[in-house]
Scaffold this motif. Structure first.
Motif, short mmCIF file in Angstrom:
data_model
loop_
_atom_site.label_atom_id
_atom_site.label_comp_id
_atom_site.label_asym_id
_atom_site.label_seq_id
_atom_site.Cartn_x
_atom_site.Cartn_y
_atom_site.Cartn_z
N ALA A 147 0.82 -1.22 0.00
CA ALA A 147 0.00 0.00 0.00
C ALA A 147 0.86 1.26 0.00
O ALA A 147 1.97 1.29 0.53
CB ALA A 147 -0.91 0.01 1.22
N GLN A 148 0.32 2.33 -0.62
CA GLN A 148 0.97 3.64 -0.59
C GLN A 148 0.34 4.43 0.55
O GLN A 148 -0.83 4.81 0.48
CB GLN A 148 0.76 4.35 -1.93
N LEU A 149 1.12 4.68 1.60
CA LEU A 149 0.58 5.27 2.82
C LEU A 149 1.28 6.56 3.22
O LEU A 149 1.01 7.09 4.30
CB LEU A 149 0.71 4.25 3.97
N HIS A 150 2.13 7.10 2.38
CA HIS A 150 2.90 8.29 2.72
C HIS A 150 1.98 9.46 3.14
O HIS A 150 0.99 9.76 2.47
CB HIS A 150 3.76 8.73 1.55
N SER A 151 2.29 10.06 4.27
CA SER A 151 1.57 11.24 4.80
C SER A 151 0.13 10.94 5.22
O SER A 151 -0.67 11.85 5.44
CB SER A 151 1.57 12.40 3.79
N ALA A 152 -0.21 9.66 5.31
CA ALA A 152 -1.56 9.30 5.78
C ALA A 152 -1.65 9.47 7.30
O ALA A 152 -0.66 9.32 8.01
CB ALA A 152 -1.90 7.88 5.39
N LYS A 153 -2.86 9.77 7.79
CA LYS A 153 -3.08 9.95 9.22
C LYS A 153 -3.87 8.76 9.76
O LYS A 153 -4.96 8.46 9.29
CB LYS A 153 -3.86 11.24 9.48
N PHE A 154 -3.29 8.09 10.77
CA PHE A 154 -3.95 6.96 11.42
C PHE A 154 -4.14 7.23 12.91
O PHE A 154 -4.12 6.31 13.72
CB PHE A 154 -3.14 5.68 11.20
N THR A 155 -4.35 8.48 13.25
CA THR A 155 -4.53 8.87 14.64
C THR A 155 -5.74 8.16 15.24
O THR A 155 -6.84 8.22 14.69
CB THR A 155 -4.73 10.39 14.75
N ARG A 156 -5.52 7.45 16.35
CA ARG A 156 -6.58 6.71 17.05
C ARG A 156 -7.32 5.75 16.12
O ARG A 156 -8.51 5.45 16.31
CB ARG A 156 -7.57 7.67 17.73
N CYS A 157 -6.62 5.24 15.12
CA CYS A 157 -7.21 4.28 14.17
C CYS A 157 -6.98 2.86 14.69
O CYS A 157 -5.92 2.54 15.23
CB CYS A 157 -6.55 4.45 12.80
N ASP A 158 -7.96 1.99 14.53
CA ASP A 158 -7.84 0.59 14.93
C ASP A 158 -7.23 -0.18 13.76
O ASP A 158 -7.90 -0.45 12.76
CB ASP A 158 -9.21 0.03 15.30
N LEU A 159 -5.95 -0.54 13.90
CA LEU A 159 -5.23 -1.24 12.83
C LEU A 159 -4.96 -2.69 13.19
O LEU A 159 -4.20 -3.37 12.49
CB LEU A 159 -3.90 -0.53 12.57
N ARG A 160 -5.57 -3.19 14.22
CA ARG A 160 -5.26 -4.53 14.70
C ARG A 160 -5.54 -5.61 13.65
O ARG A 160 -6.58 -5.61 13.01
CB ARG A 160 -6.05 -4.82 15.98
N GLY A 161 -4.56 -6.49 13.50
CA GLY A 161 -4.71 -7.61 12.57
C GLY A 161 -4.43 -7.28 11.12
O GLY A 161 -4.54 -8.16 10.26
N SER A 162 -4.05 -6.05 10.82
CA SER A 162 -3.76 -5.67 9.43
C SER A 162 -2.28 -5.83 9.11
O SER A 162 -1.42 -5.79 9.98
CB SER A 162 -4.19 -4.21 9.18
N ASP A 163 -1.99 -6.02 7.83
CA ASP A 163 -0.61 -6.16 7.36
C ASP A 163 0.00 -4.76 7.24
O ASP A 163 -0.40 -3.98 6.37
CB ASP A 163 -0.61 -6.87 6.00
N LEU A 164 0.96 -4.47 8.12
CA LEU A 164 1.56 -3.13 8.16
C LEU A 164 2.99 -3.11 7.61
O LEU A 164 3.72 -2.15 7.85
CB LEU A 164 1.54 -2.58 9.59
N ARG A 165 3.37 -4.14 6.88
CA ARG A 165 4.75 -4.19 6.40
C ARG A 165 5.10 -3.06 5.44
O ARG A 165 6.27 -2.72 5.27
CB ARG A 165 5.01 -5.54 5.73
N SER A 166 4.09 -2.45 4.81
CA SER A 166 4.35 -1.35 3.87
C SER A 166 4.34 0.01 4.57
O SER A 166 4.54 1.04 3.92
CB SER A 166 3.30 -1.35 2.75
N MET A 167 4.08 0.02 5.86
CA MET A 167 3.95 1.28 6.58
C MET A 167 5.30 1.74 7.13
O MET A 167 5.99 1.00 7.83
CB MET A 167 2.94 1.13 7.72
N ASP A 168 5.67 2.97 6.81
CA ASP A 168 6.87 3.60 7.37
C ASP A 168 6.41 4.52 8.49
O ASP A 168 5.81 5.57 8.23
CB ASP A 168 7.60 4.40 6.29
N PRO A 169 6.67 4.16 9.76
CA PRO A 169 6.19 4.98 10.88
C PRO A 169 6.74 6.40 10.90
O PRO A 169 6.22 7.25 11.62
CB PRO A 169 6.64 4.18 12.11
N LEU A 170 7.76 6.67 10.09
CA LEU A 170 8.32 8.01 10.03
C LEU A 170 7.57 8.92 9.06
O LEU A 170 7.76 10.13 9.08
CB LEU A 170 9.80 7.96 9.63
N THR A 171 6.71 8.35 8.22
CA THR A 171 6.01 9.16 7.21
C THR A 171 4.51 9.16 7.40
O THR A 171 3.78 9.71 6.56
CB THR A 171 6.33 8.65 5.79
N VAL A 172 4.01 8.55 8.47
CA VAL A 172 2.58 8.55 8.76
C VAL A 172 2.36 9.02 10.19
O VAL A 172 3.29 9.07 10.99
CB VAL A 172 1.95 7.14 8.58
#
Length: 204
Positions: A147-172
Motif C-alpha cells: 500500500a501507498q501510505l505516505h503522509s496518511a493519518k492513522f490517529t486513534r485508528c484501529d489497525l489490529r490484525g492488518s498487514d503493516l509491512r508497507s507502513m513507514d512509521p516516520l512518514t505517517v
C-alpha cells in the motif's frame, strides 16, 4: 443477467432501486440518485460515476471493477463482499463508509477523508491512501501489503490484525493508533534495528 454497454444515464432517479443480476460495461452515470439503493451480484466494469449519490446504499457481492467515481457521495454506504479492484475515487465524500470483506486492491483513495469509516477483513493490496485521513477509523484484518501510505493519518485508528509491512512509521501519523504487539515489532523492524538484540540488551 441483463447486460448494458456503452450507455449514458443522466439525472435519473434510482432512489431505493434494487439492482440484481445486472451488468453495466463502460457506462456513464451522471447525477443519478442511488440513495438507499441496494445491489446484490451486480457488476459494473470500467464505468464512470459523476456526482452520483450513493448515500445509505447497500451493496452485497457486487463488483465495481476499474470504475471511476468523481464527486460522488457515499455517506453511510455499506459494501459487503464486494470487488472494487482498480477503481478510483476523486473528490468524493466517503465518510462514514462501512466495508466488510471483499477485494479493494489497487483502489485509489489519495487524500480521502475516511475519518470514522470502517474497513474489516478485506484485501487492499497496493491501495493508494497517500495523504488520506484515517483518524478514528477501523482498518482491522486488512491486507495492506504494497500500500501507498505516505503522509496518511492513522490517529486513534484501529489497525489490529492488518498487514503493516508497507507502513513507514516516520512518514505517517500513528498517535493513539491501536496495534498488536506483533505489529509493533513489524513497525520497529522497518526502522532498521534488530529487535532481538534490543530485547537481549534490555535483559542486562
Amino acid at each position: 443477467m441483463s447486460e448494458r454497454e456503452g450507455e449514458t444515464f443522466r439525472r435519473e432517479d434510482w432512489y431505493a432501486e434494487e439492482l440484481e443480476a445486472v451488468h453495466y460495461t463502460r457506462c456513464s452515470f451522471h447525477e443519478v440518485d442511488l440513495t438507499e439503493a441496494s445491489s446484490r451480484g451486480a457488476v459494473f466494469t470500467e464505468c464512470t460515476f459523476g456526482n452520483v449519490r450513493f448515500n445509505a446504499s447497500r451493496h452485497v457481492d457486487s463488483a465495481f471493477v476499474g470504475c471511476t467515481f468523481k464527486r460522488c457521495n457515499f455517506f453511510d454506504a455499506e459494501f459487503e463482499g464486494c470487488k472494487l479492484v482498480g477503481s478510483q475515487f476523486q473528490q468524493c465524500v466517503v465518510r462514514p463508509m462501512r466495508v466488510m470483506g471483499g477485494d479493494w486492491s489497487f483502489v485509489a483513495l489519495p487524500g480521502a477523508d475516511l475519518r470514522g469509516s470502517s474497513f474489516q477483513s478485506l484485501r487492499m493490496r497496493e491501495v493508494d491512501l497517500t495523504g488520506a485521513n484515517c483518524a478514528e477509523a477501523v482498518l482491522s484484518g486488512v491486507d495492506l501489503s504494497g500500500a501507498q501510505l505516505h503522509s496518511a493519518k492513522f490517529t486513534r485508528c484501529d489497525l489490529r490484525g492488518s498487514d503493516l509491512r508497507s507502513m513507514d512509521p516516520l512518514t505517517v501519523e500513528l498517535s493513539g493508533a491501536l496495534i498488536t504487539p506483533a505489529q509493533a515489532v513489524v513497525l520497529v523492524r522497518s526502522l532498521g534495528p534488530d529487535v532481538r538484540e534490543a530485547e537481549s540488551a534490555a535483559a542486562f
